[in-house]
Design a protein around this motif. Sequence first.
Motif, short mmCIF file in Angstrom:
data_model
loop_
_atom_site.label_atom_id
_atom_site.label_comp_id
_atom_site.label_asym_id
_atom_site.label_seq_id
_atom_site.Cartn_x
_atom_site.Cartn_y
_atom_site.Cartn_z
N GLY A 105 0.80 -1.22 0.00
CA GLY A 105 0.00 0.00 0.00
C GLY A 105 0.83 1.26 0.00
N GLY A 106 2.14 1.12 -0.05
CA GLY A 106 3.01 2.28 -0.05
C GLY A 106 4.13 2.13 -1.05
N SER A 107 5.09 3.06 -1.03
CA SER A 107 6.18 3.03 -2.01
C SER A 107 7.53 2.74 -1.39
N ASN A 108 7.61 2.69 -0.08
CA ASN A 108 8.91 2.46 0.56
C ASN A 108 9.31 1.00 0.48
N ARG A 109 10.58 0.79 0.46
CA ARG A 109 11.15 -0.53 0.51
C ARG A 109 12.25 -0.55 1.55
N TYR A 110 12.41 -1.72 2.15
CA TYR A 110 13.52 -1.94 3.07
C TYR A 110 14.52 -2.84 2.39
N TYR A 111 15.80 -2.50 2.55
CA TYR A 111 16.87 -3.37 2.10
C TYR A 111 17.85 -3.54 3.25
N ALA A 112 18.30 -4.76 3.45
CA ALA A 112 19.36 -4.99 4.41
C ALA A 112 20.60 -4.22 3.97
N ASP A 113 21.35 -3.74 4.94
CA ASP A 113 22.56 -2.97 4.62
C ASP A 113 23.49 -3.75 3.71
N SER A 114 23.53 -5.04 3.90
CA SER A 114 24.46 -5.87 3.14
C SER A 114 24.12 -5.98 1.65
N VAL A 115 22.89 -5.59 1.28
CA VAL A 115 22.49 -5.72 -0.12
C VAL A 115 22.13 -4.39 -0.76
N LYS A 116 22.15 -3.32 0.00
CA LYS A 116 21.78 -2.01 -0.55
C LYS A 116 22.68 -1.65 -1.73
N GLY A 117 22.03 -1.16 -2.77
CA GLY A 117 22.77 -0.79 -3.97
C GLY A 117 23.03 -1.94 -4.91
N ARG A 118 22.79 -3.17 -4.45
CA ARG A 118 23.06 -4.34 -5.30
C ARG A 118 21.77 -5.09 -5.65
N PHE A 119 20.81 -5.09 -4.73
CA PHE A 119 19.56 -5.82 -4.93
C PHE A 119 18.43 -4.81 -5.17
N HIS A 120 17.46 -5.24 -5.99
CA HIS A 120 16.31 -4.39 -6.25
C HIS A 120 15.05 -5.24 -6.22
N PHE A 121 14.11 -4.84 -5.37
CA PHE A 121 12.87 -5.58 -5.15
C PHE A 121 11.76 -4.84 -5.87
N SER A 122 11.04 -5.52 -6.73
CA SER A 122 10.02 -4.83 -7.51
C SER A 122 8.79 -5.69 -7.72
N ARG A 123 7.72 -5.01 -7.97
CA ARG A 123 6.46 -5.69 -8.31
C ARG A 123 6.36 -5.75 -9.83
#
Length: 125
Positions: free
Chosen positions: A54-72
Motif C-alpha cells: 500500500g506504499g512506495s517504501n522498501r527496506y533493504y538490508a545494509d548488506s544488499v543495498k545498492g546491489r539488490f532491487h525488489f520490484s512488483r
Amino acid sequence: QVQLVESGGGSVQAGGSLKLSCVATIIIDRNYCMGWFRQAPGKEREGVATLYTGGSNRYYADSVKGRFHFSRVNANTFDLQMNSLKPEDTAMYYCAAGLCGYGSDYVNSRMYNYWGQGTQVTVSS
C-alpha cells in the motif's frame, strides 16, 4: 490462503547476477507485506528486502543495498534482482507474504504468515 512459488535461484560466480521471482496464487492487493528473506547454514534467517504493497517504501538490508532491487512485476508477481553477487549472499532465499496495513512493521518477519519453499542461491568466489 496464499501460496508462494519462488524461482530463479542457481549458481553463479562472484560479481554475477540472478533474478528471483515470487508468484502468488492470489492477487496481492494493497493490504500486504511482501518480502524476501534468506537463511544460510548455521545462521539465522534475515530480511533481505521487504515492502508494504500500500506504499512506495522498501527496506533493504545494509548488506544488499545498492546491489539488490525488489520490484512488483504484476498483480501477483514480485522479483528480486540481485547484482554484484558475493559469496556471502549464498543462502536459501524465501519469498514471504503477510496481511499488513498502513504503519505495519513490514521489516519484521513476524508480519509474514505465508512462506514459499525457497530457492537456493550459491555464489562462488
